[in-house]
Write a protein that holds these residues in place. Structure first.
Motif, PDB file in Angstrom:
ATOM      1  N   HIS A  19      29.239 -19.357  38.018  1.00 41.24           N
ATOM      2  CA  HIS A  19      29.084 -19.276  36.570  1.00 41.24           C
ATOM      3  C   HIS A  19      28.768 -17.839  36.152  1.00 41.24           C
ATOM      4  O   HIS A  19      28.306 -17.033  36.967  1.00 41.24           O
ATOM      5  N   TYR A  20      28.996 -17.566  34.873  1.00 38.55           N
ATOM      6  CA  TYR A  20      28.789 -16.228  34.318  1.00 38.55           C
ATOM      7  C   TYR A  20      27.637 -16.237  33.330  1.00 38.55           C
ATOM      8  O   TYR A  20      27.438 -17.202  32.591  1.00 38.55           O
ATOM      9  N   SER A  21      26.872 -15.153  33.321  1.00 33.42           N
ATOM     10  CA  SER A  21      25.798 -14.970  32.340  1.00 33.42           C
ATOM     11  C   SER A  21      25.893 -13.556  31.774  1.00 33.42           C
ATOM     12  O   SER A  21      25.855 -12.582  32.525  1.00 33.42           O
ATOM     13  N   HIS A  22      26.010 -13.457  30.459  1.00 36.39           N
ATOM     14  CA  HIS A  22      26.216 -12.142  29.851  1.00 36.39           C
ATOM     15  C   HIS A  22      24.939 -11.308  29.826  1.00 36.39           C
ATOM     16  O   HIS A  22      24.998 -10.083  29.892  1.00 36.39           O
ATOM     17  N   TRP A  23      23.777 -11.955  29.723  1.00 37.84           N
ATOM     18  CA  TRP A  23      22.512 -11.225  29.647  1.00 37.84           C
ATOM     19  C   TRP A  23      21.573 -11.533  30.811  1.00 37.84           C
ATOM     20  O   TRP A  23      20.433 -11.064  30.833  1.00 37.84           O
ATOM     21  N   GLY A  24      22.032 -12.275  31.783  1.00 40.86           N
ATOM     22  CA  GLY A  24      21.148 -12.765  32.826  1.00 40.86           C
ATOM     23  C   GLY A  24      20.565 -11.709  33.735  1.00 40.86           C
ATOM     24  O   GLY A  24      19.560 -11.965  34.407  1.00 40.86           O
ATOM     25  N   ALA A  25      21.190 -10.518  33.799  1.00 32.78           N
ATOM     26  CA  ALA A  25      20.675  -9.485  34.703  1.00 32.78           C
ATOM     27  C   ALA A  25      19.529  -8.692  34.097  1.00 32.78           C
ATOM     28  O   ALA A  25      18.868  -7.932  34.808  1.00 32.78           O
ATOM     29  N   ALA A  26      19.272  -8.857  32.795  1.00 31.14           N
ATOM     30  CA  ALA A  26      18.211  -8.093  32.142  1.00 31.14           C
ATOM     31  C   ALA A  26      16.861  -8.425  32.766  1.00 31.14           C
ATOM     32  O   ALA A  26      16.370  -9.550  32.662  1.00 31.14           O
ATOM     33  N   ASN A  27      16.282  -7.446  33.447  1.00 31.86           N
ATOM     34  CA  ASN A  27      15.000  -7.621  34.130  1.00 31.86           C
ATOM     35  C   ASN A  27      15.020  -8.813  35.096  1.00 31.86           C
ATOM     36  O   ASN A  27      13.976  -9.377  35.416  1.00 31.86           O
ATOM     37  N   LEU A  28      16.232  -9.180  35.516  1.00 34.24           N
ATOM     38  CA  LEU A  28      16.409 -10.303  36.453  1.00 34.24           C
ATOM     39  C   LEU A  28      15.734 -11.587  35.958  1.00 34.24           C
ATOM     40  O   LEU A  28      15.222 -12.393  36.734  1.00 34.24           O
ATOM     41  N   LYS A  29      15.751 -11.788  34.635  1.00 34.16           N
ATOM     42  CA  LYS A  29      14.976 -12.865  34.021  1.00 34.16           C
ATOM     43  C   LYS A  29      15.431 -14.261  34.428  1.00 34.16           C
ATOM     44  O   LYS A  29      14.653 -15.218  34.358  1.00 34.16           O
ATOM     45  N   LEU A  30      16.671 -14.383  34.868  1.00 31.67           N
ATOM     46  CA  LEU A  30      17.149 -15.710  35.235  1.00 31.67           C
ATOM     47  C   LEU A  30      16.417 -16.285  36.442  1.00 31.67           C
ATOM     48  O   LEU A  30      16.414 -17.495  36.656  1.00 31.67           O
ATOM     49  N   LYS A  31      15.806 -15.426  37.218  1.00 35.93           N
ATOM     50  CA  LYS A  31      15.024 -15.887  38.372  1.00 35.93           C
ATOM     51  C   LYS A  31      14.026 -16.962  37.948  1.00 35.93           C
ATOM     52  O   LYS A  31      13.779 -17.934  38.670  1.00 35.93           O
ATOM     53  N   HIS A  32      13.454 -16.807  36.767  1.00 38.05           N
ATOM     54  CA  HIS A  32      12.415 -17.728  36.300  1.00 38.05           C
ATOM     55  C   HIS A  32      12.879 -18.631  35.158  1.00 38.05           C
ATOM     56  O   HIS A  32      12.143 -19.534  34.772  1.00 38.05           O
ATOM     57  N   ARG A  33      14.077 -18.411  34.632  1.00 34.78           N
ATOM     58  CA  ARG A  33      14.539 -19.236  33.526  1.00 34.78           C
ATOM     59  C   ARG A  33      15.393 -20.414  33.989  1.00 34.78           C
ATOM     60  O   ARG A  33      15.614 -21.358  33.228  1.00 34.78           O
ATOM     61  N   ILE A  34      15.904 -20.337  35.204  1.00 30.78           N
ATOM     62  CA  ILE A  34      16.666 -21.458  35.753  1.00 30.78           C
ATOM     63  C   ILE A  34      15.705 -22.381  36.491  1.00 30.78           C
ATOM     64  O   ILE A  34      14.944 -21.946  37.355  1.00 30.78           O
ATOM     65  N   SER A  35      15.734 -23.654  36.143  1.00 35.12           N
ATOM     66  CA  SER A  35      14.864 -24.637  36.784  1.00 35.12           C
ATOM     67  C   SER A  35      15.528 -26.000  36.704  1.00 35.12           C
ATOM     68  O   SER A  35      16.577 -26.163  36.068  1.00 35.12           O
ATOM     69  N   ALA A  36      14.910 -26.985  37.311  1.00 33.07           N
ATOM     70  CA  ALA A  36      15.437 -28.345  37.232  1.00 33.07           C
ATOM     71  C   ALA A  36      15.456 -28.845  35.793  1.00 33.07           C
ATOM     72  O   ALA A  36      16.303 -29.658  35.417  1.00 33.07           O
ATOM     73  N   GLU A  37      14.513 -28.360  34.978  1.00 33.30           N
ATOM     74  CA  GLU A  37      14.447 -28.780  33.572  1.00 33.30           C
ATOM     75  C   GLU A  37      15.416 -28.002  32.697  1.00 33.30           C
ATOM     76  O   GLU A  37      15.894 -28.515  31.684  1.00 33.30           O
ATOM     77  N   THR A  38      15.715 -26.775  33.069  1.00 31.39           N
ATOM     78  CA  THR A  38      16.652 -25.943  32.300  1.00 31.39           C
ATOM     79  C   THR A  38      17.666 -25.346  33.279  1.00 31.39           C
ATOM     80  O   THR A  38      17.589 -24.170  33.630  1.00 31.39           O
ATOM     81  N   PRO A  39      18.630 -26.142  33.721  1.00 32.87           N
ATOM     82  CA  PRO A  39      19.543 -25.709  34.788  1.00 32.87           C
ATOM     83  C   PRO A  39      20.368 -24.477  34.448  1.00 32.87           C
ATOM     84  O   PRO A  39      20.702 -23.694  35.342  1.00 32.87           O
ATOM     85  N   PHE A  40      20.682 -24.290  33.162  1.00 33.50           N
ATOM     86  CA  PHE A  40      21.485 -23.140  32.764  1.00 33.50           C
ATOM     87  C   PHE A  40      20.668 -22.092  32.005  1.00 33.50           C
ATOM     88  O   PHE A  40      21.222 -21.232  31.324  1.00 33.50           O
ATOM     89  N   GLY A  41      19.360 -22.191  32.117  1.00 29.37           N
ATOM     90  CA  GLY A  41      18.516 -21.136  31.575  1.00 29.37           C
ATOM     91  C   GLY A  41      18.263 -21.170  30.086  1.00 29.37           C
ATOM     92  O   GLY A  41      17.836 -20.175  29.522  1.00 29.37           O
ATOM     93  N   GLY A  42      18.513 -22.266  29.416  1.00 26.45           N
ATOM     94  CA  GLY A  42      18.266 -22.335  27.988  1.00 26.45           C
ATOM     95  C   GLY A  42      16.821 -22.671  27.673  1.00 26.45           C
ATOM     96  O   GLY A  42      15.983 -22.852  28.556  1.00 26.45           O
ATOM     97  N   ASP A  43      16.536 -22.751  26.374  1.00 24.13           N
ATOM     98  CA  ASP A  43      15.184 -23.081  25.923  1.00 24.13           C
ATOM     99  C   ASP A  43      14.979 -24.582  25.729  1.00 24.13           C
ATOM    100  O   ASP A  43      13.871 -25.021  25.465  1.00 24.13           O
ATOM    101  N   ASP A  44      16.057 -25.340  25.839  1.00 25.20           N
ATOM    102  CA  ASP A  44      15.979 -26.784  25.644  1.00 25.20           C
ATOM    103  C   ASP A  44      15.451 -27.447  26.915  1.00 25.20           C
ATOM    104  O   ASP A  44      16.128 -27.487  27.946  1.00 25.20           O
ATOM    105  N   THR A  45      14.229 -27.938  26.876  1.00 27.30           N
ATOM    106  CA  THR A  45      13.632 -28.560  28.068  1.00 27.30           C
ATOM    107  C   THR A  45      13.995 -30.037  28.196  1.00 27.30           C
ATOM    108  O   THR A  45      13.579 -30.693  29.143  1.00 27.30           O
ATOM    109  N   ASP A  46      14.765 -30.563  27.224  1.00 25.74           N
ATOM    110  CA  ASP A  46      15.224 -31.941  27.307  1.00 25.74           C
ATOM    111  C   ASP A  46      16.744 -31.932  27.475  1.00 25.74           C
ATOM    112  O   ASP A  46      17.476 -32.603  26.754  1.00 25.74           O
ATOM    113  N   SER A  47      17.204 -31.128  28.417  1.00 31.39           N
ATOM    114  CA  SER A  47      18.632 -30.866  28.565  1.00 31.39           C
ATOM    115  C   SER A  47      19.286 -31.882  29.502  1.00 31.39           C
ATOM    116  O   SER A  47      19.732 -31.539  30.594  1.00 31.39           O
TER     117      SER A  47
END
Length: 220
Positions: A19-47
């Motif tokens: 998959h592609y992420s346009h802003w995911g490399a900024a400060n490597l933030k995706l390391k902590h934004r991807i989780s079982a609750e937010t698989p694609f790194g969004g703010d929606d925790t009921d995804s």
């Protein structure tokens, strides 16, 4: 320009969806934004839709089937594009044939248990560092370095990038002066990069012969 990254999600059979992420490399933030609750790194925790989609992708859903899956519903935006660029890839295929070491600033690997490994990409091309190099390959031409973390923040990431830029500048000068051939320049670049990374981080380089060499163990 964004801070472009590629994200590989492990499938149940050991292959990956890419998959592609346009802003995911900024400060490597995706390391902590991807989780079982937010698989694609969004703010929606009921995804629930994201969890279901990723489950089906892990079980073998192909990229062309995703459009129909996503059509007709208003979903919150995500940091990672839900539609994969490709499916059924091995790790080696991704880093050798899909990862652009100039334009993708980072690469993330997500296991089936949502352990996220962040890699910084380091491009070996010397066209901006040498007057004698006209063009450098970008896909498959570089190294991946893991990142050390402390209290949720990457440690030494910017320092390594600065050291690598300075190293490329020196190698470019040596090429222009005839001290290095393109082959010896690449070997020197790999060896010095491995010395800077040391044993605290993992350094991977696609080779074209075997899938990878551990550069930190290869100083020849």
């Amino acid at each position: 320009m964004g801070h472009r990254a590629l994200v590989a999600y492990e499938r149940t059979g050991g292959q990956y969806t890419l998959h592609y992420s346009h802003w995911g490399a900024a400060n490597l933030k995706l390391k902590h934004r991807i989780s079982a609750e937010t698989p694609f790194g969004g703010d929606d925790t009921d995804s629930k839709w994201a969890k279901q989609l990723l489950t089906e992708l892990a079980d073998g859903l192909e990229a062309e089937a995703v459009d129909g899956y996503l059509a007709g519903e208003d979903r919150p935006s995500t940091v990672v594009e839900p539609k994969p660029r490709a499916t059924g890839l091995t790790f080696d295929e991704i880093v050798a044939d899909h990862l652009d070491y100039l334009h993708h600033e980072a690469f993330f690997v997500v296991s089936t248990t949502f352990e996220v490994t962040a890699y910084r990409t380091l491009w070996f091309g010397l066209q901006y560092d040498s007057e004698t190099v006209e063009q450098g390959e970008t896909v498959g031409n570089g190294a991946l370095a893991t990142v050390r973390w402390y209290d949720g923040e990457p440690v030494g990431d910017g320092h390594l990038q600065g050291q690598f830029a300075a190293l490329k500048d020196v190698v470019g000068d040596m090429l222009d002066k005839g001290v290095f051939t393109p082959s010896t320049a690449r070997q020197y670049l790999k060896r010095k990069l491995a010395e800077r990374v040391g044993d605290r981080q993992e350094l991977l380089i696609p080779t074209g012969e075997s899938p990878f060499e551990k550069a930190s163990l290869n100083h020849s």
